[in-house]
Design a protein around this motif. Structure first.
Motif, PDB file in Angstrom:
ATOM      1  N   PRO A  18       0.830  -1.210   0.000  1.00 19.62           N
ATOM      2  CA  PRO A  18       0.000   0.000   0.000  1.00 19.62           C
ATOM      3  C   PRO A  18       0.866   1.261   0.000  1.00 19.62           C
ATOM      4  O   PRO A  18       1.973   1.268   0.533  1.00 19.62           O
ATOM      5  N   SER A  19       0.320   2.302  -0.610  1.00 17.56           N
ATOM      6  CA  SER A  19       0.960   3.617  -0.618  1.00 17.56           C
ATOM      7  C   SER A  19       0.255   4.514   0.382  1.00 17.56           C
ATOM      8  O   SER A  19      -0.930   4.321   0.668  1.00 17.56           O
ATOM      9  N   ARG A  20       0.952   5.523   0.867  1.00 18.35           N
ATOM     10  CA  ARG A  20       0.291   6.527   1.700  1.00 18.35           C
ATOM     11  C   ARG A  20      -0.648   7.306   0.791  1.00 18.35           C
ATOM     12  O   ARG A  20      -0.208   7.923  -0.173  1.00 18.35           O
ATOM     13  N   PRO A  21      -1.933   7.257   1.070  1.00 22.98           N
ATOM     14  CA  PRO A  21      -2.883   7.921   0.176  1.00 22.98           C
ATOM     15  C   PRO A  21      -2.799   9.436   0.284  1.00 22.98           C
ATOM     16  O   PRO A  21      -2.429   9.986   1.317  1.00 22.98           O
ATOM     17  N   ARG A  22      -3.144  10.082  -0.804  1.00 24.33           N
ATOM     18  CA  ARG A  22      -3.202  11.547  -0.856  1.00 24.33           C
ATOM     19  C   ARG A  22      -4.621  11.949  -1.201  1.00 24.33           C
ATOM     20  O   ARG A  22      -5.345  11.207  -1.853  1.00 24.33           O
ATOM     21  N   LEU A  23      -4.997  13.133  -0.798  1.00 24.18           N
ATOM     22  CA  LEU A  23      -6.330  13.633  -1.142  1.00 24.18           C
ATOM     23  C   LEU A  23      -6.406  14.040  -2.601  1.00 24.18           C
ATOM     24  O   LEU A  23      -7.492  14.061  -3.178  1.00 24.18           O
ATOM     25  N   ILE A  24      -5.264  14.373  -3.202  1.00 26.71           N
ATOM     26  CA  ILE A  24      -5.195  14.666  -4.631  1.00 26.71           C
ATOM     27  C   ILE A  24      -4.326  13.583  -5.265  1.00 26.71           C
ATOM     28  O   ILE A  24      -3.113  13.540  -5.054  1.00 26.71           O
ATOM     29  N   VAL A  25      -4.948  12.689  -6.023  1.00 29.35           N
ATOM     30  CA  VAL A  25      -4.223  11.599  -6.671  1.00 29.35           C
ATOM     31  C   VAL A  25      -3.504  12.157  -7.894  1.00 29.35           C
ATOM     32  O   VAL A  25      -4.099  12.854  -8.708  1.00 29.35           O
ATOM     33  N   GLY A  26      -2.226  11.861  -8.004  1.00 30.14           N
ATOM     34  CA  GLY A  26      -1.433  12.330  -9.137  1.00 30.14           C
ATOM     35  C   GLY A  26      -0.895  13.735  -8.961  1.00 30.14           C
ATOM     36  O   GLY A  26      -0.375  14.324  -9.907  1.00 30.14           O
ATOM     37  N   GLU A  27      -1.012  14.287  -7.752  1.00 34.28           N
ATOM     38  CA  GLU A  27      -0.535  15.647  -7.498  1.00 34.28           C
ATOM     39  C   GLU A  27       0.951  15.734  -7.825  1.00 34.28           C
ATOM     40  O   GLU A  27       1.734  14.880  -7.445  1.00 34.28           O
ATOM     41  N   GLY A  28       1.302  16.771  -8.566  1.00 36.17           N
ATOM     42  CA  GLY A  28       2.687  16.953  -8.978  1.00 36.17           C
ATOM     43  C   GLY A  28       3.018  16.252 -10.285  1.00 36.17           C
ATOM     44  O   GLY A  28       4.122  16.368 -10.787  1.00 36.17           O
ATOM     45  N   GLY A  29       2.073  15.528 -10.836  1.00 31.76           N
ATOM     46  CA  GLY A  29       2.282  14.840 -12.101  1.00 31.76           C
ATOM     47  C   GLY A  29       2.021  15.760 -13.281  1.00 31.76           C
ATOM     48  O   GLY A  29       1.947  16.982 -13.142  1.00 31.76           O
ATOM     49  N   ARG A  30       1.876  15.168 -14.437  1.00 31.27           N
ATOM     50  CA  ARG A  30       1.612  15.953 -15.643  1.00 31.27           C
ATOM     51  C   ARG A  30       0.243  16.612 -15.564  1.00 31.27           C
ATOM     52  O   ARG A  30      -0.643  16.152 -14.855  1.00 31.27           O
ATOM     53  N   ASP A  31       0.097  17.685 -16.325  1.00 26.20           N
ATOM     54  CA  ASP A  31      -1.184  18.393 -16.357  1.00 26.20           C
ATOM     55  C   ASP A  31      -2.300  17.434 -16.738  1.00 26.20           C
ATOM     56  O   ASP A  31      -2.157  16.602 -17.620  1.00 26.20           O
ATOM     57  N   GLY A  32      -3.419  17.579 -16.067  1.00 29.84           N
ATOM     58  CA  GLY A  32      -4.596  16.772 -16.373  1.00 29.84           C
ATOM     59  C   GLY A  32      -4.597  15.404 -15.723  1.00 29.84           C
ATOM     60  O   GLY A  32      -5.545  14.647 -15.880  1.00 29.84           O
ATOM     61  N   GLU A  33      -3.528  15.047 -14.998  1.00 31.20           N
ATOM     62  CA  GLU A  33      -3.478  13.726 -14.379  1.00 31.20           C
ATOM     63  C   GLU A  33      -3.831  13.736 -12.903  1.00 31.20           C
ATOM     64  O   GLU A  33      -3.975  12.693 -12.305  1.00 31.20           O
ATOM     65  N   SER A  34      -3.958  14.914 -12.312  1.00 33.69           N
ATOM     66  CA  SER A  34      -4.312  14.949 -10.899  1.00 33.69           C
ATOM     67  C   SER A  34      -5.821  15.125 -10.743  1.00 33.69           C
ATOM     68  O   SER A  34      -6.471  15.777 -11.551  1.00 33.69           O
ATOM     69  N   MET A  35      -6.357  14.478  -9.700  1.00 31.49           N
ATOM     70  CA  MET A  35      -7.787  14.558  -9.431  1.00 31.49           C
ATOM     71  C   MET A  35      -8.005  14.269  -7.953  1.00 31.49           C
ATOM     72  O   MET A  35      -7.318  13.424  -7.378  1.00 31.49           O
ATOM     73  N   PRO A  36      -8.959  14.939  -7.348  1.00 40.93           N
ATOM     74  CA  PRO A  36      -9.255  14.642  -5.943  1.00 40.93           C
ATOM     75  C   PRO A  36      -9.662  13.187  -5.750  1.00 40.93           C
ATOM     76  O   PRO A  36     -10.430  12.626  -6.550  1.00 40.93           O
ATOM     77  N   LEU A  37      -9.140  12.568  -4.693  1.00 36.68           N
ATOM     78  CA  LEU A  37      -9.470  11.183  -4.379  1.00 36.68           C
ATOM     79  C   LEU A  37     -10.975  11.009  -4.243  1.00 36.68           C
ATOM     80  O   LEU A  37     -11.546  10.041  -4.760  1.00 36.68           O
ATOM     81  N   ALA A  38     -11.630  11.939  -3.568  1.00 39.08           N
ATOM     82  CA  ALA A  38     -13.085  11.832  -3.374  1.00 39.08           C
ATOM     83  C   ALA A  38     -13.819  11.757  -4.710  1.00 39.08           C
ATOM     84  O   ALA A  38     -14.762  10.973  -4.863  1.00 39.08           O
ATOM     85  N   GLU A  39     -13.381  12.526  -5.683  1.00 41.97           N
ATOM     86  CA  GLU A  39     -14.018  12.500  -7.006  1.00 41.97           C
ATOM     87  C   GLU A  39     -13.791  11.163  -7.703  1.00 41.97           C
ATOM     88  O   GLU A  39     -14.709  10.611  -8.309  1.00 41.97           O
ATOM     89  N   LEU A  40     -12.575  10.625  -7.626  1.00 42.42           N
ATOM     90  CA  LEU A  40     -12.310   9.311  -8.228  1.00 42.42           C
ATOM     91  C   LEU A  40     -13.188   8.235  -7.600  1.00 42.42           C
ATOM     92  O   LEU A  40     -13.737   7.383  -8.307  1.00 42.42           O
ATOM     93  N   LEU A  41     -13.343   8.287  -6.288  1.00 40.19           N
ATOM     94  CA  LEU A  41     -14.166   7.292  -5.601  1.00 40.19           C
ATOM     95  C   LEU A  41     -15.637   7.434  -5.983  1.00 40.19           C
ATOM     96  O   LEU A  41     -16.315   6.431  -6.241  1.00 40.19           O
ATOM     97  N   ARG A  42     -16.121   8.657  -6.053  1.00 42.86           N
ATOM     98  CA  ARG A  42     -17.513   8.881  -6.455  1.00 42.86           C
ATOM     99  C   ARG A  42     -17.758   8.395  -7.874  1.00 42.86           C
ATOM    100  O   ARG A  42     -18.788   7.773  -8.158  1.00 42.86           O
ATOM    101  N   ARG A  43     -16.841   8.690  -8.766  1.00 45.14           N
ATOM    102  CA  ARG A  43     -16.993   8.220 -10.151  1.00 45.14           C
ATOM    103  C   ARG A  43     -17.005   6.707 -10.217  1.00 45.14           C
ATOM    104  O   ARG A  43     -17.751   6.119 -10.994  1.00 45.14           O
ATOM    105  N   ARG A  44     -16.166   6.060  -9.408  1.00 42.28           N
ATOM    106  CA  ARG A  44     -16.115   4.599  -9.420  1.00 42.28           C
ATOM    107  C   ARG A  44     -17.426   4.016  -8.915  1.00 42.28           C
ATOM    108  O   ARG A  44     -17.860   2.961  -9.357  1.00 42.28           O
TER     109      ARG A  44
END
Length: 144
Positions: free
Chosen positions: A108-134
């Motif tokens: 397991p990784s230490r989770p972040r509230l923003i997944v992909g933070e610091g990555g390429r443009d358009g790749e970061s998204m709030p964890l809550a939004e990813l979970l809701r979409r799933r």
């Protein structure tokens, strides 16, 4: 101010800044873990079945690697997931023939509230939004 006093003051300021940053990170991890526990419960309640999680070899390459984990992918590229243990997984691992034959261990990784933070443009998204979409909805039922 004497050089020694200035150096000591600077050292204390750096320690205070480091401690504050770590406290903020710990609070973020705790909130992210709460979100993931909520998600696992919500997915189970809605009958959204967990699936076998596979990892991509570092650097891409063909094929996927067995992990022995079950959970839900959060991105279409299957790069991150929440396991049935409510842990966050970044699904990349060393590849090679042995890994293809035996599978890999993904921790397991230490989770972040923003997944992909610091990555390429358009790749970061709030964890809550990813979970809701799933879950396939706007997250009704989440009170966080």
């Amino acid at each position: 101010m004497v050089d020694g006093e200035w150096a000591e003051q600077r050292r204390r300021a750096i320690q205070a800044h480091t401690a504050a940053a770590e406290a903020k990170r710990a609070a973020e991890v705790a909130e992210a873990r709460e979100l993931m526990r909520w998600f696992v419960d919500a997915a189970a309640a809605r009958g959204i079945a967990a699936e076998e999680l596979t990892a991509m070899p570092f650097g891409g390459g063909g094929g996927r690697l067995r992990t022995g984990l079950r959970g839900w992918y959060l991105r279409a590229d299957r790069s991150v997931a929440v396991g049935t243990d409510a842990e966050f997984y970044s699904l990349t691992a060393p590849g090679g023939l042995w890994a293809r034959l035996t599978g890999v261990t993904v921790t397991p990784s230490r989770p972040r509230l923003i997944v992909g933070e610091g990555g390429r443009d358009g790749e970061s998204m709030p964890l809550a939004e990813l979970l809701r979409r799933r879950l396939g909805d706007d997250g009704v039922g989440w009170d966080g």
